[in-house]
Motif scaffolding. Structure first.
Motif, PDB file in Angstrom:
ATOM      1  N   GLU A  39      56.240  34.823  67.693  1.00 11.61           N
ATOM      2  CA  GLU A  39      55.135  33.865  67.518  1.00 11.61           C
ATOM      3  C   GLU A  39      53.846  34.608  67.152  1.00 11.61           C
ATOM      4  OE1 GLU A  39      57.067  34.124  70.159  1.00 11.61           O
ATOM      5  OE2 GLU A  39      58.090  32.183  70.446  1.00 11.61           O
ATOM      6  N   THR A  40      53.629  35.762  67.793  1.00  9.87           N
ATOM      7  CA  THR A  40      52.427  36.560  67.513  1.00  9.87           C
ATOM      8  C   THR A  40      52.495  37.144  66.101  1.00  9.87           C
ATOM      9  OG1 THR A  40      52.255  37.125  69.849  1.00  9.87           O
ATOM     10  CG2 THR A  40      51.046  38.541  68.304  1.00  9.87           C
ATOM     11  N   ARG A  41      53.689  37.592  65.700  1.00 11.73           N
ATOM     12  CA  ARG A  41      53.853  38.177  64.362  1.00 11.73           C
ATOM     13  C   ARG A  41      53.589  37.129  63.280  1.00 11.73           C
ATOM     14  NH1 ARG A  41      58.728  40.035  62.992  1.00 11.73           N
ATOM     15  NH2 ARG A  41      57.861  41.603  61.613  1.00 11.73           N
ATOM     16  N   VAL A  42      54.043  35.913  63.516  1.00 13.41           N
ATOM     17  CA  VAL A  42      53.804  34.831  62.549  1.00 13.41           C
ATOM     18  C   VAL A  42      52.296  34.616  62.386  1.00 13.41           C
ATOM     19  CG1 VAL A  42      54.002  32.317  62.220  1.00 13.41           C
ATOM     20  CG2 VAL A  42      56.016  33.663  62.897  1.00 13.41           C
ATOM     21  N   GLU A  43      51.569  34.594  63.514  1.00 10.73           N
ATOM     22  CA  GLU A  43      50.114  34.381  63.447  1.00 10.73           C
ATOM     23  C   GLU A  43      49.419  35.564  62.766  1.00 10.73           C
ATOM     24  OE1 GLU A  43      48.940  31.569  63.892  1.00 10.73           O
ATOM     25  OE2 GLU A  43      50.695  30.713  64.886  1.00 10.73           O
ATOM     26  N   LEU A  44      49.849  36.783  63.088  1.00 10.86           N
ATOM     27  CA  LEU A  44      49.238  37.966  62.467  1.00 10.86           C
ATOM     28  C   LEU A  44      49.427  37.960  60.956  1.00 10.86           C
ATOM     29  CD1 LEU A  44      50.221  40.792  64.984  1.00 10.86           C
ATOM     30  CD2 LEU A  44      47.892  40.007  64.484  1.00 10.86           C
ATOM     31  N   ALA A  45      50.621  37.565  60.520  1.00 11.17           N
ATOM     32  CA  ALA A  45      50.893  37.515  59.078  1.00 11.17           C
ATOM     33  C   ALA A  45      49.985  36.485  58.412  1.00 11.17           C
ATOM     34  CB  ALA A  45      52.361  37.174  58.844  1.00 11.17           C
ATOM     35  N   ARG A  46      49.807  35.348  59.062  1.00 13.49           N
ATOM     36  CA  ARG A  46      48.934  34.305  58.512  1.00 13.49           C
ATOM     37  C   ARG A  46      47.492  34.807  58.451  1.00 13.49           C
ATOM     38  NH1 ARG A  46      45.586  30.829  60.873  1.00 13.49           N
ATOM     39  NH2 ARG A  46      46.302  31.340  62.974  1.00 13.49           N
ATOM     40  N   LEU A  47      47.031  35.438  59.540  1.00 12.56           N
ATOM     41  CA  LEU A  47      45.643  35.922  59.599  1.00 12.56           C
ATOM     42  C   LEU A  47      45.403  37.024  58.565  1.00 12.56           C
ATOM     43  CD1 LEU A  47      45.293  36.020  63.477  1.00 12.56           C
ATOM     44  CD2 LEU A  47      44.267  34.338  61.930  1.00 12.56           C
ATOM     45  N   ALA A  48      46.420  37.889  58.382  1.00 12.24           N
ATOM     46  CA  ALA A  48      46.269  38.999  57.423  1.00 12.24           C
ATOM     47  C   ALA A  48      46.067  38.483  56.011  1.00 12.24           C
ATOM     48  CB  ALA A  48      47.494  39.914  57.489  1.00 12.24           C
ATOM     49  N   SER A  49      46.591  37.293  55.720  1.00  7.82           N
ATOM     50  CA  SER A  49      46.456  36.757  54.363  1.00  7.82           C
ATOM     51  C   SER A  49      45.174  35.948  54.182  1.00  7.82           C
ATOM     52  CB  SER A  49      47.677  35.918  53.996  1.00  7.82           C
ATOM     53  OG  SER A  49      47.695  34.742  54.780  1.00  7.82           O
ATOM     54  N   TYR A  51      42.075  36.427  56.466  1.00  2.84           N
ATOM     55  CA  TYR A  51      40.867  37.079  56.977  1.00  2.84           C
ATOM     56  C   TYR A  51      40.555  38.359  56.194  1.00  2.84           C
ATOM     57  CZ  TYR A  51      40.132  33.949  60.919  1.00  2.84           C
ATOM     58  OH  TYR A  51      39.844  32.846  61.693  1.00  2.84           O
ATOM     59  N   LEU A  52      39.299  38.769  56.279  1.00  2.00           N
ATOM     60  CA  LEU A  52      38.833  39.956  55.561  1.00  2.00           C
ATOM     61  C   LEU A  52      39.669  41.189  55.908  1.00  2.00           C
ATOM     62  CD1 LEU A  52      36.662  41.469  53.865  1.00  2.00           C
ATOM     63  CD2 LEU A  52      35.326  41.677  55.979  1.00  2.00           C
ATOM     64  N   LEU A  53      39.906  41.396  57.201  1.00  3.74           N
ATOM     65  CA  LEU A  53      40.639  42.585  57.651  1.00  3.74           C
ATOM     66  C   LEU A  53      41.366  42.279  58.953  1.00  3.74           C
ATOM     67  CD1 LEU A  53      41.139  45.748  57.561  1.00  3.74           C
ATOM     68  CD2 LEU A  53      39.125  45.944  59.010  1.00  3.74           C
ATOM     69  N   VAL A  54      42.626  42.669  59.018  1.00  8.04           N
ATOM     70  CA  VAL A  54      43.366  42.693  60.275  1.00  8.04           C
ATOM     71  C   VAL A  54      43.830  44.125  60.454  1.00  8.04           C
ATOM     72  CG1 VAL A  54      45.361  41.845  61.574  1.00  8.04           C
ATOM     73  CG2 VAL A  54      44.097  40.272  60.095  1.00  8.04           C
ATOM     74  N   ALA A  55      43.521  44.715  61.608  1.00 12.24           N
ATOM     75  CA  ALA A  55      43.874  46.121  61.831  1.00 12.24           C
ATOM     76  C   ALA A  55      44.357  46.328  63.254  1.00 12.24           C
ATOM     77  CB  ALA A  55      42.669  47.022  61.552  1.00 12.24           C
ATOM     78  N   ASP A  72      53.197  43.824  56.627  1.00 17.43           N
ATOM     79  CA  ASP A  72      52.334  44.356  55.567  1.00 17.43           C
ATOM     80  C   ASP A  72      50.982  43.652  55.641  1.00 17.43           C
ATOM     81  OD1 ASP A  72      54.384  45.943  54.641  1.00 17.43           O
ATOM     82  OD2 ASP A  72      55.120  44.399  53.257  1.00 17.43           O
ATOM     83  N   GLY A  73      50.013  44.218  54.926  1.00 22.97           N
ATOM     84  CA  GLY A  73      48.704  43.567  54.855  1.00 22.97           C
ATOM     85  C   GLY A  73      47.834  43.823  56.075  1.00 22.97           C
ATOM     86  N   ILE A  74      48.302  44.712  56.965  1.00 23.29           N
ATOM     87  CA  ILE A  74      47.544  45.077  58.162  1.00 23.29           C
ATOM     88  C   ILE A  74      47.262  46.567  58.090  1.00 23.29           C
ATOM     89  CG2 ILE A  74      47.736  45.370  60.680  1.00 23.29           C
ATOM     90  CD1 ILE A  74      49.240  42.785  60.812  1.00 23.29           C
ATOM     91  N   ARG A  75      46.045  46.984  58.503  1.00 20.22           N
ATOM     92  CA  ARG A  75      45.769  48.426  58.541  1.00 20.22           C
ATOM     93  C   ARG A  75      46.149  48.966  59.906  1.00 20.22           C
ATOM     94  NH1 ARG A  75      40.279  50.528  56.093  1.00 20.22           N
ATOM     95  NH2 ARG A  75      41.213  52.495  56.747  1.00 20.22           N
ATOM     96  N   TYR A  76      46.850  50.102  59.899  1.00 24.43           N
ATOM     97  CA  TYR A  76      47.296  50.708  61.145  1.00 24.43           C
ATOM     98  C   TYR A  76      46.606  52.049  61.323  1.00 24.43           C
ATOM     99  CZ  TYR A  76      50.943  47.182  60.797  1.00 24.43           C
ATOM    100  OH  TYR A  76      51.620  45.990  60.691  1.00 24.43           O
ATOM    101  N   VAL A  77      45.954  52.212  62.462  1.00 26.69           N
ATOM    102  CA  VAL A  77      45.279  53.465  62.781  1.00 26.69           C
ATOM    103  C   VAL A  77      45.889  54.001  64.064  1.00 26.69           C
ATOM    104  CG1 VAL A  77      43.084  54.553  63.307  1.00 26.69           C
ATOM    105  CG2 VAL A  77      43.169  52.637  61.711  1.00 26.69           C
ATOM    106  N   GLY A  78      46.435  55.225  63.996  1.00 25.55           N
ATOM    107  CA  GLY A  78      47.145  55.761  65.152  1.00 25.55           C
ATOM    108  C   GLY A  78      46.342  56.746  65.978  1.00 25.55           C
ATOM    109  N   ASN A  79      46.970  57.217  67.025  1.00 26.15           N
ATOM    110  CA  ASN A  79      46.395  58.251  67.900  1.00 26.15           C
ATOM    111  C   ASN A  79      44.982  57.912  68.358  1.00 26.15           C
ATOM    112  OD1 ASN A  79      48.732  59.798  67.632  1.00 26.15           O
ATOM    113  ND2 ASN A  79      47.990  60.686  65.720  1.00 26.15           N
TER     114      ASN A  79
END
Ligand SMILES: [Mg+2]
Length: 207
Positions: A39-49, A51-55, A72-79
């Protein structure tokens, strides 16, 4: 007052930033067992398309965080944001060298030797300055964001809250995802609290 309304009204100038473990994914007995609810992944995918930025800013390496969230469409920053530091490779080399020196000092102690020489070498190495607050500010500065949200569950997310609050946005929302092990300071510093990752997913559905 609906704190989320200004975000909803202007998605084109809104950045949505998330910690991963304990925030998007429920805490698992072992890191490799963590999953983000569908359910969260579905919302994140919708928001990524829309909103300005999802990270996502994670304590895991960026690639691992990307595999866990799996979108896809999300920025991932690690560490904890270290990967966004312009000195990332230099700092990574320093961390590796430091770990090696610590092992040498530990072996010296185990053999009854005095590892003070080792400590001396350790002390002259600069400390790692990267934190989630720096990563939040760097992400926000990379896009024309005027509004933002950050959600997290742990002590390192206090840095991110601070980063969001000091980024000069017109509207900022700090969301604490509460858990039994989570620090009380986080809820105190937050604008909104939700009782767990599943509840955060439901909050995302309202954006
Ligand atoms: Mg976390």
């Amino acid at each position: 007052m609906d704190l989320l309304a200004p975000l909803r009204e202007a998605p084109e100038e809104t950045a949505l930033l998330f910690d991963v473990d304990g925030t998007l994914s429920p805490i698992a007995p072992r890191p490799e067992l963590a999953r983000v609810p569908v359910e969260t992944r579905v919302e994140l995918a919708r928001l990524a398309s829309s909103y300005l930025l999802v990270a996502c800013i994670s304590g895991r390496p960026g690639e691992e965080a990307a595999a866990l969230v799996g979108l896809d469409g999300i920025r991932y920053v690690g560490n904890h944001g270290l990967e966004l530091d312009e000195r990332a490779s230099e700092l990574a080399a320093q961390i590796a060298a430091r770990a090696e020196l610590e092992q040498v000092a530990q072996r010296a102690r185990e053999e009854g030797l005095d590892p003070r020489w080792g400590r001396k070498v350790l002390e002259v190495r600069p400390s790692v300055a990267a934190d989630k607050g720096t990563a939040v500010r760097a992400l926000l500065a990379s896009v024309p964001a005027r509004r933002g949200l950050y959600a997290g569950d742990d002590t390192t997310d206090l840095d991110a809250f601070q980063g969001l609050a000091t980024a000069g946005l017109d509207h900022a929302v700090r969301v604490a995802v509460e858990s039994d092990e989570g620090p009380q300071e986080l809820a105190a510093a937050a604008d909104l609290t939700v009782p767990g990752p599943e509840a955060l997913g439901r909050l995302l559905a309202t954006l």
